[in-house]
Design an enzyme around this catalytic site. Structure first.
Site, PDB file in Angstrom:
ATOM      1  N   SER A   1     -38.732  16.398 -15.884  1.00 53.42           N
ATOM      2  CA  SER A   1     -39.136  17.438 -16.834  1.00 53.42           C
ATOM      3  C   SER A   1     -40.216  16.938 -17.799  1.00 53.42           C
ATOM      4  O   SER A   1     -40.829  17.737 -18.504  1.00 53.42           O
ATOM      5  CB  SER A   1     -37.929  17.941 -17.623  1.00 53.42           C
ATOM      6  OG  SER A   1     -37.336  16.881 -18.336  1.00 53.42           O
ATOM      7  N   CYS A   2     -40.483  15.613 -17.814  1.00 54.73           N
ATOM      8  CA  CYS A   2     -41.512  15.104 -18.725  1.00 54.73           C
ATOM      9  C   CYS A   2     -42.931  15.413 -18.238  1.00 54.73           C
ATOM     10  O   CYS A   2     -43.895  15.099 -18.923  1.00 54.73           O
ATOM     11  CB  CYS A   2     -41.350  13.606 -18.965  1.00 54.73           C
ATOM     12  SG  CYS A   2     -41.698  12.627 -17.508  1.00 54.73           S
TER      13      CYS A   2
ATOM     14  N   TYR B   1     -45.839   7.765 -16.633  1.00 54.47           N
ATOM     15  CA  TYR B   1     -44.824   8.203 -15.665  1.00 54.47           C
ATOM     16  C   TYR B   1     -45.047   9.673 -15.299  1.00 54.47           C
ATOM     17  O   TYR B   1     -45.013  10.050 -14.122  1.00 54.47           O
ATOM     18  CB  TYR B   1     -43.439   8.012 -16.289  1.00 54.47           C
ATOM     19  CG  TYR B   1     -42.287   8.453 -15.422  1.00 54.47           C
ATOM     20  CD1 TYR B   1     -41.857   7.668 -14.361  1.00 54.47           C
ATOM     21  CD2 TYR B   1     -41.617   9.647 -15.681  1.00 54.47           C
ATOM     22  CE1 TYR B   1     -40.788   8.067 -13.572  1.00 54.47           C
ATOM     23  CE2 TYR B   1     -40.547  10.057 -14.895  1.00 54.47           C
ATOM     24  CZ  TYR B   1     -40.135   9.260 -13.845  1.00 54.47           C
ATOM     25  OH  TYR B   1     -39.079   9.662 -13.059  1.00 54.47           O
TER      26      TYR B   1
ATOM     27  N   HIS C   1     -31.858   5.331 -20.804  1.00 51.29           N
ATOM     28  CA  HIS C   1     -32.025   6.598 -21.498  1.00 51.29           C
ATOM     29  C   HIS C   1     -30.959   6.718 -22.585  1.00 51.29           C
ATOM     30  O   HIS C   1     -30.066   5.878 -22.687  1.00 51.29           O
ATOM     31  CB  HIS C   1     -31.933   7.762 -20.507  1.00 51.29           C
ATOM     32  CG  HIS C   1     -33.165   7.921 -19.691  1.00 51.29           C
ATOM     33  ND1 HIS C   1     -33.285   7.419 -18.417  1.00 51.29           N
ATOM     34  CD2 HIS C   1     -34.356   8.503 -19.972  1.00 51.29           C
ATOM     35  CE1 HIS C   1     -34.490   7.691 -17.946  1.00 51.29           C
ATOM     36  NE2 HIS C   1     -35.173   8.343 -18.871  1.00 51.29           N
TER      37      HIS C   1
END
Ligand code: GDP
Length: 311
Positions: free
Chosen positions: A109-110, A137, A180
């Site tokens: 989702s980034c 990324y 994370h």
């Protein structure tokens, strides 16, 4: 996807790949192939080409990537960009060369603009600047999904892409410099409780909002997409619900049973303020998540730390 089809799961030792293998096995798939990174370095084009020429998989699920949390992404910027490009270029191109019937590329989702309207629809891709901490990324992942689209456009390949939200589950990374937020918090609170530490440090302001999906649910969505989705556009995979880091901290603290203080270290980065996925496309395709966050956190805490029950 026939039950005897040969399916190559790239990255089968990772949190996502191992969940995908478990899900495929549960569904009755018997011809799953995989290689450890020692046996096959996916950054090595020649090695990947000969692996594909030898195995000739019918289907490919590309869950191999160099991944990490906000600190790792922001520190090893060149490695995250270069190695992810290498891995995905090699696997996607070899899949094309060997006429793989269908490939699923897993992104993140980034990839969406930092200031995208919320919840984020798939079509918001490339409409604004990216979040700086994980731009390398994200750029690799954008290139990957565009490569899948380009093979479809030029050669008619059935290469699809899924964009999962923040994931957690068995096999997560608990190294505090690479992990994370969710595994980091579980470890920090667990160790603080064990050691009777007066305080736990949490990064940032606690105000960013994040969405979390159990990796077994992602694996289930991957199988669903392999069976039912043949579209060009990437598909978001998430719960459609988010919470603040501060709320997550309370949830983890309650699960672990830590009663000391929490200190927010605002010298550490917050990252993107919010990245809630709009999951209506996947819902329209007939899929919804199953594992609620409190339940998922309890299961992962048990699995990773096996705490002795409070008498
Ligand atoms: P992101 O979703 O790409 O930003 O990745 P992370 O999961 O690493 O971080 C999510 C949010 O949690 C960010 O706002 C971090 O600053 C915050 N956070 C708070 N404490 C921690 C921690 O101990 N580790 C990590 N990785 N993030 C933390």
């Amino acid at each position: 996807m026939e039950l005897n089809a040969k399916i190559y799961v790239a990255g089968h030792r990772g949190m996502v790949g191992s969940a995908v293998v478990r899900r495929l096995q549960k569904a009755g798939y018997q011809n799953i192939v995989y290689r450890t990174s020692k046996e096959l370095d996916l950054r090595d084009t020649v090695a990947v080409n000969s692996f594909f020429a030898e195995e000739k998989p019918d289907y490919v699920i590309l869950a191999a990537a160099k991944v990490g949390g906000i600190m790792a992404n922001n520190t090893f910027r060149a490695d995250f960009l270069f190695e992810n490009l290498q891995i995905q270029n090699n696997v996607i191109h070899a899949s094309h060369e060997q006429a793989v019937k269908k490939l699923l590329f897993l992104g993140s989702s980034c990839i969406y603009p930092k200031m995208a309207p919320q919840p984020i629809k798939e079509e918001y891709l490339l409409t604004g600047p990216l979040e700086a901490t994980n731009e390398p990324y994200a750029l690799a992942k954008i290139a990957g999904l565009k490569l899948c689209e380009a093979y479809r456009d030029q050669y008619g390949s059935n290469f699809i892409s899924a964009m999962p939200t923040n994931l957690y589950g068995p096999g997560d990374n608990y190294d505090l410099n690479k992990s994370h937020v969710l595994p980091a918090l579980l470890r920090k609170f667990h160790e603080a409780k064990e050691n009777n530490a007066p305080e736990v440090e949490v990064w940032g302001t606690g105000t960013p909002r994040r969405e979390f999906l159990h990796v077994d649910d992602l694996a289930d969505a991957c199988l669903h997409l392999m069976l039912h989705y043949d579209g060009k556009e990437p598909v978001n995979v998430g719960t459609g619900e988010d919470l603040t880091i501060r709320e997550l901290v309370e949830l983890v603290r309650d699960t672990v049973g830590y009663t000391g203080n929490v200190r927010f270290n605002t010298d550490k980065p917050d990252g993107t303020p919010r990245k809630l996925l709009d999951v209506s496309k996947l819902a329209d395709a007939g899929w919804r998540y199953k594992t609620g966050l409190p339940e998922g956190i309890r299961a992962v805490y048990q699995e990773a730390f096996q705490p002795t029950p409070v008498a």
